[in-house]
Design an enzyme around this catalytic site. Structure first.
Site, PDB file in Angstrom:
ATOM      1  N   ARG A 153       0.838  -1.199   0.000  1.00 49.84           N
ATOM      2  CA  ARG A 153       0.000   0.000   0.000  1.00 49.84           C
ATOM      3  C   ARG A 153       0.877   1.255   0.000  1.00 49.84           C
ATOM      4  NH1 ARG A 153      -5.445  -0.572   1.770  1.00 49.84           N
ATOM      5  NH2 ARG A 153      -5.908  -2.655   2.589  1.00 49.84           N
ATOM      6  N   THR A 159      -5.367  -3.021   6.293  1.00 46.64           N
ATOM      7  CA  THR A 159      -6.810  -2.819   6.157  1.00 46.64           C
ATOM      8  C   THR A 159      -7.372  -2.053   7.338  1.00 46.64           C
ATOM      9  OG1 THR A 159      -7.107  -4.813   4.811  1.00 46.64           O
ATOM     10  CG2 THR A 159      -9.032  -4.013   6.001  1.00 46.64           C
ATOM     11  N   GLY A 258      -2.771 -10.414   6.323  1.00 48.82           N
ATOM     12  CA  GLY A 258      -4.135 -10.000   6.621  1.00 48.82           C
ATOM     13  C   GLY A 258      -5.184 -10.784   5.856  1.00 48.82           C
ATOM     14  N   GLU A 301     -22.365  -2.938  11.741  1.00 51.75           N
ATOM     15  CA  GLU A 301     -21.758  -1.640  12.045  1.00 51.75           C
ATOM     16  C   GLU A 301     -22.004  -0.639  10.916  1.00 51.75           C
ATOM     17  OE1 GLU A 301     -18.038  -3.111  14.906  1.00 51.75           O
ATOM     18  OE2 GLU A 301     -17.623  -2.139  12.986  1.00 51.75           O
ATOM     19  N   GLU A 317     -29.535 -12.282   6.249  1.00 50.87           N
ATOM     20  CA  GLU A 317     -28.582 -13.195   6.875  1.00 50.87           C
ATOM     21  C   GLU A 317     -28.995 -14.636   6.627  1.00 50.87           C
ATOM     22  OE1 GLU A 317     -25.984 -15.443   8.681  1.00 50.87           O
ATOM     23  OE2 GLU A 317     -25.617 -13.292   8.478  1.00 50.87           O
ATOM     24  N   VAL A 351     -29.004 -14.696  -0.640  1.00 45.38           N
ATOM     25  CA  VAL A 351     -29.057 -13.993  -1.922  1.00 45.38           C
ATOM     26  C   VAL A 351     -28.414 -14.887  -2.974  1.00 45.38           C
ATOM     27  CG1 VAL A 351     -28.259 -11.982  -3.220  1.00 45.38           C
ATOM     28  CG2 VAL A 351     -28.986 -11.720  -0.834  1.00 45.38           C
ATOM     29  N   GLY A 386     -18.179 -11.800   5.539  1.00 44.58           N
ATOM     30  CA  GLY A 386     -16.969 -12.274   6.198  1.00 44.58           C
ATOM     31  C   GLY A 386     -15.725 -11.940   5.397  1.00 44.58           C
ATOM     32  N   ALA A 435      -7.959  -7.526  14.845  1.00 43.68           N
ATOM     33  CA  ALA A 435      -6.700  -6.790  14.847  1.00 43.68           C
ATOM     34  C   ALA A 435      -5.923  -7.036  16.134  1.00 43.68           C
ATOM     35  CB  ALA A 435      -6.967  -5.294  14.672  1.00 43.68           C
ATOM     36  N   HIS A 559     -18.246   5.052  41.858  1.00 42.54           N
ATOM     37  CA  HIS A 559     -19.685   5.320  41.734  1.00 42.54           C
ATOM     38  C   HIS A 559     -19.898   6.798  41.435  1.00 42.54           C
ATOM     39  CE1 HIS A 559     -24.000   5.110  42.534  1.00 42.54           C
ATOM     40  NE2 HIS A 559     -23.862   6.219  43.251  1.00 42.54           N
TER      41      HIS A 559
END
Length: 580
Positions: A153, A159, A258, A301, A317, A351, A386, A435, A559
């Protein structure tokens, strides 16, 4: 050339060790990094590896002798060949293999090709500058190795820092702030009229955060004297690799390449209308309809980000649940929260086809167990089923490095591959693709290479879903313990009964502590609630050090704090919760 094999550093305050067992005898041939002798201390047992390929000439200590750190253990004749022995001759003769047609097809037939280099450019070369790779490189440099890191990169960080963990968390925070300003501030007595979304500024802020992080890694490389080899790394054999075709040599090669987004048959990614997480982070406009394929961490997320910003989000899913592997009770509660927030969930479906149209994408969706197909339309489709190990195009097969049936590099308990002197860590090997798991492996491997006792406790690796509320988990779930036949007790405490959670208006969720029924040792902790990812650290430490639920419960927690929910759940294991 004679090389002394010495007692390595064995950790702080450890100055001596006992020679436990000689694994190699005088006259034996040894490969670089092959264990020669076992040393024992009152804390650890350590295998001392050969620093080079050669023949062991002599032992300088007997089994049972006490030796000091830095003392000579043995003498190695570098590059020498072992004397002919019946046993070693039969062992060393993969010549029939080399003559076989399959072996002839390999340009570099594993470790049987060129001898390892007698002198190397570096002590350690790490391929990949993601969290596992750059942390391994830094720790190796701290331990005195001459280190280089290969990264193709334009920036360091892999990533995670460039198109994963960091930019996604930036957008998660920005979208949470936007949603709070629109929906939550009024109850606090803060009236804001005409809240507007400036997506371009939000994306600019994200880019700035990414830039700061990747430049931070570059600074750490300079600080620790690590050379950045820019280009694509390919392994050739023991001690040998290339970077954009240029030869590089090293005593130890670490593969930390990775992972990549997993593909799906019938769904062609273009990073425009059908995107992976990389494309989903760069959308220039909020889609009216977003369909997320996959109900795991990444999909939920990023689905949450765009839902808060105004998209209608549907999650499809294959399984009949979200976030596979999460404790069932936590998953069920989490699902209810997401539905209450407005996400549409289509569980138990798959799908089978994605057709691009002038207006977006038309998906063919079927029940996972068979049934009538239906059509679902979207402006943008996020494929998030995934990730897969990034083990392709690195010359691994040609070098003789074994892969499993999922394309992951096979390693032993010390991260060694099937080729001597070559190691692998992180997403490219077995285990959760996290990670922080890769970072722990990077540190452990660097310390193993230095002769120390590097170790990773895989039962104490936390996992977090950074939605709101967050989900955090460490250790075993109830379902796993039932399968193992382990007797356990459970303590739970809802955030609704926590004073700080009420004060900040975030009362969804609970803390669940699971402990051994006999010993009270903490076996697992599962949290659905505000900043669960921060709260799980205490629980991870408890598991790492073998704490009991009573240990957590008897520690004074400030507290009012959210962490008191952890304390109360721990007390609840033995029926001692105080505020419920």
């Amino acid at each position: 050339m004679a090389i002394e094999i010495k007692v390595p550093a064995l950790g702080e305050s450890v100055t001596t060790a006992t020679v436990g067992k000689w694994l190699k005898q005088p006259g034996d041939a040894v490969a670089v990094d092959e264990p020669v002798v076992e040393l024992e201390t009152d804390k650890v047992s350590v295998e001392v590896p050969a620093p080079a390929t050669g023949v062991l000439e002599s032992h300088a200590a007997k089994e049972g002798d006490e030796v000091e750190v830095g003392a000579v253990l043995a003498i190695l004749a570098e590059g020498a060949k072992a004397a002919a022995k019946p046993a070693s001759a039969s062992k060393a003769a993969p010549e029939p293999k080399a003559a076989a047609p399959a072996a002839e097809k390999k340009p570099v037939p594993a470790a049987a090709s060129a001898a390892p280099p007698s002198e190397t450019d570096y002590d350690v070369v790490v391929i990949g500058a993601g969290p596992g790779g750059y942390v391994c490189a830094i720790r190796a440099a701290q331990l005195g190795f001459k280190v280089a890191c290969v990264e193709k990169r334009a920036t360091l960080g892999g990533t995670c820092l460039n198109v994963g963990c960091i930019p996604s968390k930036a957008l998660l925070q920005s979208s949470e702030n936007y949603h709070a300003a629109k929906e939550d501030f009024a109850v606090h007595g803060i009236d804001i009229a005409g809240v507007k979304l400036n997506l371009a500024q939000m994306q600019k802020r994200k880019a700035g955060i990414v830039e700061a992080n990747v430049k931070g890694v570059e600074y750490l490389f300079k600080k620790n004297g690590i050379t950045w080899l820019k280009g694509e790394g390919k392994v050739q054999s023991t001690g040998r690799l290339t970077v954009d075709g240029k030869p590089v040599t090293a005593k130890h090669i670490v593969i930390a390449a990775g992972s990549d987004s997993a593909g799906l048959k019938g769904v062609e990614v273009d990073e425009k209308v059908i995107v992976t997480s990389t494309g989903a982070l760069e959308l220039a406009a909020v889609p009216k309809k977003l369909v997320v394929i996959g109900g795991g961490v990444i999909g939920l997320e990023l689905g949450s980000v765009w839902h808060r910003l105004g998209a209608e989000v549907t999650v499809i899913e294959f399984l009949d649940r979200l976030v596979p592997g999460t404790d069932n009770e936590v998953e069920a509660a989490f699902r209810k929260v997401l539905v209450k927030q407005g996400l549409q969930l289509k569980l138990g479906h798959k799908v089978t086809k994605a057709e691009k149209t002038g207006k977006g994408v038309k998906l063919t969706v079927e029940p996972s167990q068979g049934g009538a197909a239906e059509t679902v339309e979207a402006d943008i489709v996020l494929l998030a089923i995934g990730r897969t190990a990034a083990s392709k195009n690195m010359g691994l097969a040609e070098a003789g490095i074994a892969l499993d049936n999922r394309g992951r590099i096979e390693v032993d308990d010390h991260f060694a591959t099937s080729v001597p002197g070559v190691y692998a860590i992180g997403d490219v090997i077995r285990g959760p693709m996290l990670a922080h798991k890769a970072e722990e492996e990077g540190v452990a491997l660097a310390e193993i290479l230095a002769g120390q006792a590097g170790h990773v406790n895989y039962d104490a690796i936390p996992g977090v879903v950074y939605t709101w509320p967050e989900v955090a988990t460490v250790g075993f779930t109830e379902e796993q313990l039932k399968e193992k036949g382990v007797s356990y007790k459970v303590g739970k405490f809802p955030f609704m009964a926590n004073g700080r959670a009420r004060a900040i208006g975030m009362t969804d969720g609970f803390v669940k502590v699971i402990a051994d029924a006999t010993t009270d040792r903490v076996l697992g902790v599962h949290i659905l609630g505000p900043v669960a990812g921060e709260l799980i650290a205490e629980c991870t430490m408890a598991i790492e050090f073998g704490a009991s639920s009573e240990d957590i419960g008897r520690v004074c927690h400030a507290h009012p704090t959210l962490s008191e929910a952890v304390k109360e759940a721990a007390l609840g294991v033995n029926g001692m919760s105080l505020n419920i």
